[in-house]
Scaffold this motif. Sequence first.
Motif, PDB file in Angstrom:
ATOM      1  N   UNK A  26      38.006  19.235  19.600  1.00  0.00           N
ATOM      2  CA  UNK A  26      37.238  20.338  20.174  1.00  0.00           C
ATOM      3  C   UNK A  26      38.163  21.130  21.102  1.00  0.00           C
ATOM      4  N   UNK A  27      38.153  22.453  20.944  1.00  0.00           N
ATOM      5  CA  UNK A  27      39.046  23.341  21.689  1.00  0.00           C
ATOM      6  C   UNK A  27      38.236  24.345  22.500  1.00  0.00           C
ATOM      7  N   UNK A  28      38.524  24.433  23.785  1.00  0.00           N
ATOM      8  CA  UNK A  28      37.966  25.522  24.562  1.00  0.00           C
ATOM      9  C   UNK A  28      38.599  26.838  24.136  1.00  0.00           C
ATOM     10  N   UNK A  29      37.813  27.909  24.083  1.00  0.00           N
ATOM     11  CA  UNK A  29      38.325  29.196  23.615  1.00  0.00           C
ATOM     12  C   UNK A  29      39.414  29.757  24.523  1.00  0.00           C
ATOM     13  N   UNK A  30      39.551  29.212  25.718  1.00  0.00           N
ATOM     14  CA  UNK A  30      40.598  29.679  26.631  1.00  0.00           C
ATOM     15  C   UNK A  30      41.991  29.585  26.019  1.00  0.00           C
ATOM     16  N   UNK A  31      42.190  28.668  25.069  1.00  0.00           N
ATOM     17  CA  UNK A  31      43.498  28.489  24.450  1.00  0.00           C
ATOM     18  C   UNK A  31      43.861  29.624  23.486  1.00  0.00           C
ATOM     19  N   UNK A  32      42.889  30.447  23.121  1.00  0.00           N
ATOM     20  CA  UNK A  32      43.142  31.471  22.122  1.00  0.00           C
ATOM     21  C   UNK A  32      43.015  32.886  22.694  1.00  0.00           C
ATOM     22  N   UNK A  33      42.972  32.969  24.020  1.00  0.00           N
ATOM     23  CA  UNK A  33      42.879  34.278  24.658  1.00  0.00           C
ATOM     24  C   UNK A  33      44.110  35.129  24.435  1.00  0.00           C
ATOM     25  N   UNK A  34      45.264  34.487  24.222  1.00  0.00           N
ATOM     26  CA  UNK A  34      46.498  35.227  24.021  1.00  0.00           C
ATOM     27  C   UNK A  34      46.881  35.390  22.560  1.00  0.00           C
ATOM     28  N   UNK A  35      46.034  34.937  21.659  1.00  0.00           N
ATOM     29  CA  UNK A  35      46.321  35.073  20.238  1.00  0.00           C
ATOM     30  C   UNK A  35      46.267  33.731  19.533  1.00  0.00           C
TER      31      UNK A  35
END
Length: 473
Positions: free
Chosen positions: A311-320
């Motif tokens: 499970x991944x928090x969306x914070x990890x994909x804020x930069x792409x």
Amino acid sequence: MMRRGAGSLAVVMLLAGCSGSSDPEPAPSSASPPVFKPGADGAGDPYFPKYGNGGYDVAGYDLNLKYEPDSGRLSGTATITATATQDLSRFNLDLAHLKASQVTVDGAAATSAAQGNELVITPAAGISTGREFTVVVTYAGVPGQLENETLGEGGWLRTADGAIALGQPESASTWYPVNDHPSDKAVFKLAMTVPDGVEAISNGVPGERETAGGWTTWRWSENSPMASYLSTVVIGQYRITTGTHAGKPMITAVPDSLPADGPAAKSMAMTGEVTDFLVSQFGPYPFGANGGVVVDEDKVRYALETQARPVYGNTFFGGGVNPSVVAHELAHQWFGDSLALDRWQDIWLNEGFATYAEWLWSEHEGDATAQQIFDRTYRAFDWSEPPGDPGPNRIFGTAVYQRGGMTVHALRRTIGDDAFFKLVKSWAAEHRDGNVTTDQFIAAAESASGKNLDKFFQDWLFGTKRPPIPKSA
């Protein structure tokens, strides 16, 4: 572990002569009757002595639950199969916030009492060492989170459209009765009933869904033993992508709130590619399913290696697009999940290898090499904190991750590539589905390399000064 079954008394009948006038009497026996005692209210972890419980070993959890998003109410039954590791008069399960209304042991009513976050169960009769038994707990309530001032929150997070069960080092006890310590791994089944149109995603292989009366039951099963904090369920509005990879189910999910072609979805689509690379480094993927779930909640600012479906928090994909975090969490499927901790002090075995997987992926992609990342990290690091014994408040500290990763790379330089990758693959294969310790890893490294590595590991795992960079073997 060798278990000793409950013995039976042999009765020797001494028959009288032909007159038959004497009643037979049993011969004296040296066997003593069992002395039933309560199981411990903790697994005895040096860092968290009250996590988990003693006196039994769980084989499996089978959960049949219903969640009502509007009220936040969770209800249902947990069926737990276990084996007694002592003569038990009573035993504990971890259960926070929720109330048990009925408990049976092997079909007979048992008494139970809530004591803080513990459910204390007294069966109708003692349970002998080595005996298998089944506990069924009927329970309900509004689940919540467990709070730790230094480690943060974990457990059941209610969301606008559902819920997320997630957290480390403990979380499972907020949604089902459990022996909540990684040393007691067990298989896991979940049937989660939610309103029609709501998704419920969990660990392992998906089963058949059933719909009736406005409710849908989602079924999942993880057939490899799993540490309890690695169990999860994510409920809400999600776009689920289902397929296969390397002959195994591949399920990824992204919230409806995020774009279908956004960086989170594209990162999840790389799960198979990243897995293939890690297989080339670590050996066969250890589980029967794969995938990942992204959650779009401000409180979840981390990723967790929940078994077979991180499970991944969306914070990890804020930069792409971010395959690096995917590499980290998928590496945990080997190191942390299949090879679980026996005690929390050894968490560097999880995070050091997962961090190093990021470095290997970077090199694989043509970016910074593992050596370049090591050199950069080494120059700027504070060496005062040892990853081999970080203390209970620092199990998620920088030393565990970055110095842990440096330790792995320094070991590679010390013993050479051939011995290193042979070690990594044999370590993962020989301890698959088990629990491991630092001492076991040191012994394995010495065996693979033929070198005495006491000083190396003392310097890199337990020292508080900058160790010298080893020369390449």
